[in-house]
Write a protein that holds these residues in place. Sequence first.
Motif, PDB file in Angstrom:
ATOM      1  N   HIS A  11       0.832  -1.198   0.000  1.00 11.99           N
ATOM      2  CA  HIS A  11       0.000   0.000   0.000  1.00 11.99           C
ATOM      3  C   HIS A  11       0.872   1.256   0.000  1.00 11.99           C
ATOM      4  O   HIS A  11       0.605   2.208  -0.750  1.00 11.99           O
ATOM      5  N   TRP A  12       1.910   1.286   0.821  1.00 12.76           N
ATOM      6  CA  TRP A  12       2.784   2.459   0.885  1.00 12.76           C
ATOM      7  C   TRP A  12       3.421   2.743  -0.472  1.00 12.76           C
ATOM      8  O   TRP A  12       3.490   3.896  -0.897  1.00 12.76           O
ATOM      9  N   LYS A  13       3.894   1.707  -1.139  1.00 14.55           N
ATOM     10  CA  LYS A  13       4.547   1.918  -2.439  1.00 14.55           C
ATOM     11  C   LYS A  13       3.579   2.559  -3.431  1.00 14.55           C
ATOM     12  O   LYS A  13       3.964   3.434  -4.210  1.00 14.55           O
ATOM     13  N   GLN A  14       2.303   2.161  -3.393  1.00 10.69           N
ATOM     14  CA  GLN A  14       1.298   2.764  -4.271  1.00 10.69           C
ATOM     15  C   GLN A  14       1.055   4.221  -3.892  1.00 10.69           C
ATOM     16  O   GLN A  14       1.022   5.103  -4.760  1.00 10.69           O
ATOM     17  N   GLU A  15       0.880   4.470  -2.608  1.00  4.45           N
ATOM     18  CA  GLU A  15       0.605   5.831  -2.132  1.00  4.45           C
ATOM     19  C   GLU A  15       1.816   6.744  -2.340  1.00  4.45           C
ATOM     20  O   GLU A  15       1.669   7.903  -2.727  1.00  4.45           O
ATOM     21  N   ALA A  16       3.011   6.236  -2.074  1.00  2.00           N
ATOM     22  CA  ALA A  16       4.227   7.033  -2.267  1.00  2.00           C
ATOM     23  C   ALA A  16       4.392   7.389  -3.741  1.00  2.00           C
ATOM     24  O   ALA A  16       4.793   8.516  -4.069  1.00  2.00           O
ATOM     25  N   ALA A  17       4.069   6.464  -4.625  1.00  2.00           N
ATOM     26  CA  ALA A  17       4.172   6.740  -6.063  1.00  2.00           C
ATOM     27  C   ALA A  17       3.226   7.878  -6.456  1.00  2.00           C
ATOM     28  O   ALA A  17       3.580   8.741  -7.280  1.00  2.00           O
ATOM     29  N   MET A  18       2.031   7.918  -5.852  1.00  2.00           N
ATOM     30  CA  MET A  18       1.105   9.012  -6.140  1.00  2.00           C
ATOM     31  C   MET A  18       1.632  10.332  -5.593  1.00  2.00           C
ATOM     32  O   MET A  18       1.516  11.378  -6.243  1.00  2.00           O
ATOM     33  N   THR A  19       2.217  10.300  -4.416  1.00  2.00           N
ATOM     34  CA  THR A  19       2.792  11.518  -3.841  1.00  2.00           C
ATOM     35  C   THR A  19       3.938  12.007  -4.722  1.00  2.00           C
ATOM     36  O   THR A  19       4.078  13.214  -4.970  1.00  2.00           O
ATOM     37  N   GLU A  20       4.731  11.095  -5.221  1.00  2.00           N
ATOM     38  CA  GLU A  20       5.819  11.469  -6.126  1.00  2.00           C
ATOM     39  C   GLU A  20       5.274  12.116  -7.396  1.00  2.00           C
ATOM     40  O   GLU A  20       5.867  13.068  -7.916  1.00  2.00           O
ATOM     41  N   GLN A  21       4.145  11.633  -7.902  1.00  2.00           N
ATOM     42  CA  GLN A  21       3.531  12.258  -9.080  1.00  2.00           C
ATOM     43  C   GLN A  21       3.182  13.712  -8.788  1.00  2.00           C
ATOM     44  O   GLN A  21       3.397  14.599  -9.633  1.00  2.00           O
ATOM     45  N   GLN A 141      -4.782  26.183  -8.080  1.00  2.00           N
ATOM     46  CA  GLN A 141      -4.740  27.640  -7.931  1.00  2.00           C
ATOM     47  C   GLN A 141      -3.471  28.225  -8.555  1.00  2.00           C
ATOM     48  O   GLN A 141      -3.492  29.351  -9.042  1.00  2.00           O
ATOM     49  N   ALA A 142      -2.382  27.452  -8.535  1.00  2.00           N
ATOM     50  CA  ALA A 142      -1.116  27.915  -9.110  1.00  2.00           C
ATOM     51  C   ALA A 142      -1.058  27.698 -10.619  1.00  2.00           C
ATOM     52  O   ALA A 142      -0.055  28.027 -11.255  1.00  2.00           O
ATOM     53  N   GLY A 143      -2.123  27.127 -11.191  1.00  2.00           N
ATOM     54  CA  GLY A 143      -2.171  26.906 -12.632  1.00  2.00           C
ATOM     55  C   GLY A 143      -1.447  25.648 -13.095  1.00  2.00           C
ATOM     56  O   GLY A 143      -1.165  25.502 -14.284  1.00  2.00           O
ATOM     57  N   LEU A 144      -1.163  24.745 -12.174  1.00  2.00           N
ATOM     58  CA  LEU A 144      -0.482  23.502 -12.535  1.00  2.00           C
ATOM     59  C   LEU A 144      -1.482  22.413 -12.876  1.00  2.00           C
ATOM     60  O   LEU A 144      -2.610  22.403 -12.374  1.00  2.00           O
ATOM     61  N   LYS A 145      -1.060  21.477 -13.692  1.00  2.00           N
ATOM     62  CA  LYS A 145      -1.841  20.273 -13.952  1.00  2.00           C
ATOM     63  C   LYS A 145      -1.802  19.411 -12.702  1.00  2.00           C
ATOM     64  O   LYS A 145      -0.789  19.337 -12.015  1.00  2.00           O
ATOM     65  N   VAL A 146      -2.907  18.788 -12.411  1.00  2.00           N
ATOM     66  CA  VAL A 146      -3.021  17.896 -11.261  1.00  2.00           C
ATOM     67  C   VAL A 146      -3.070  16.466 -11.775  1.00  2.00           C
ATOM     68  O   VAL A 146      -3.831  16.168 -12.700  1.00  2.00           O
ATOM     69  N   PRO A 147      -2.273  15.573 -11.188  1.00  2.00           N
ATOM     70  CA  PRO A 147      -2.324  14.189 -11.660  1.00  2.00           C
ATOM     71  C   PRO A 147      -3.621  13.505 -11.239  1.00  2.00           C
ATOM     72  O   PRO A 147      -4.178  13.802 -10.188  1.00  2.00           O
ATOM     73  N   GLY A 148      -4.092  12.601 -12.073  1.00  2.00           N
ATOM     74  CA  GLY A 148      -5.227  11.767 -11.696  1.00  2.00           C
ATOM     75  C   GLY A 148      -4.727  10.691 -10.753  1.00  2.00           C
ATOM     76  O   GLY A 148      -3.994   9.796 -11.175  1.00  2.00           O
ATOM     77  N   LEU A 149      -5.076  10.793  -9.506  1.00  2.00           N
ATOM     78  CA  LEU A 149      -4.526   9.862  -8.515  1.00  2.00           C
ATOM     79  C   LEU A 149      -5.438   8.659  -8.283  1.00  2.00           C
ATOM     80  O   LEU A 149      -5.012   7.524  -8.392  1.00  2.00           O
TER      81      LEU A 149
END
Length: 167
Positions: A11-21, A141-149
């Motif tokens: 689970h951590w590896k999946q969640e950490a990968a999303m945080t890295e995105q 708000q900063a105008g960045l693209k947000v990853p689909g998590l």
Amino acid sequence: MYRTLEDFLTHWKQEAAMTEQVFDMLTDESLNQQITSENRTLGRLGWHLTTTIGEMMSHTGLEFEATPEDLPVPNSAKEIADAYRMSSKAMVQALQEQWTDDTLQEERNMYGENWTITQVLTTLVMHQTHHRAQMTVLMRQAGLKVPGLYGPAMEDWAAMGAPVPKV
């Protein structure tokens, strides 16, 4: 609830990968984005997630090299992302070397309360998810693209040729 150490690690590896995105989409300019002057900046939130790995796990007795929480927030998005990766990787390695499945049922004093290691690990993931969600709002708000998590982001729908869901 984690029944085995491998359950958590998967689970951590999946969640950490999303945080890295999320971290990988930050820019140096975006790190100062905040809702109000009373709230944490995007950079502060990212740094908080990074340093919490070591801070929270230090209460459990797990020994590994993590990013210290007393360091100032970097001005570089890459530096924050790299520090997160280092702390996460070091924690995973320490867990594999120092703990067993039986460790999950042991209790530790966490912030004046006794928590099982399972509770600590669950809280670590939930804490990360909570602040990562705050970061995605500031990213918009900063105008960045947000990853689909956990599903497609607005831009992902268009890339798939599908209509963007109505709000």
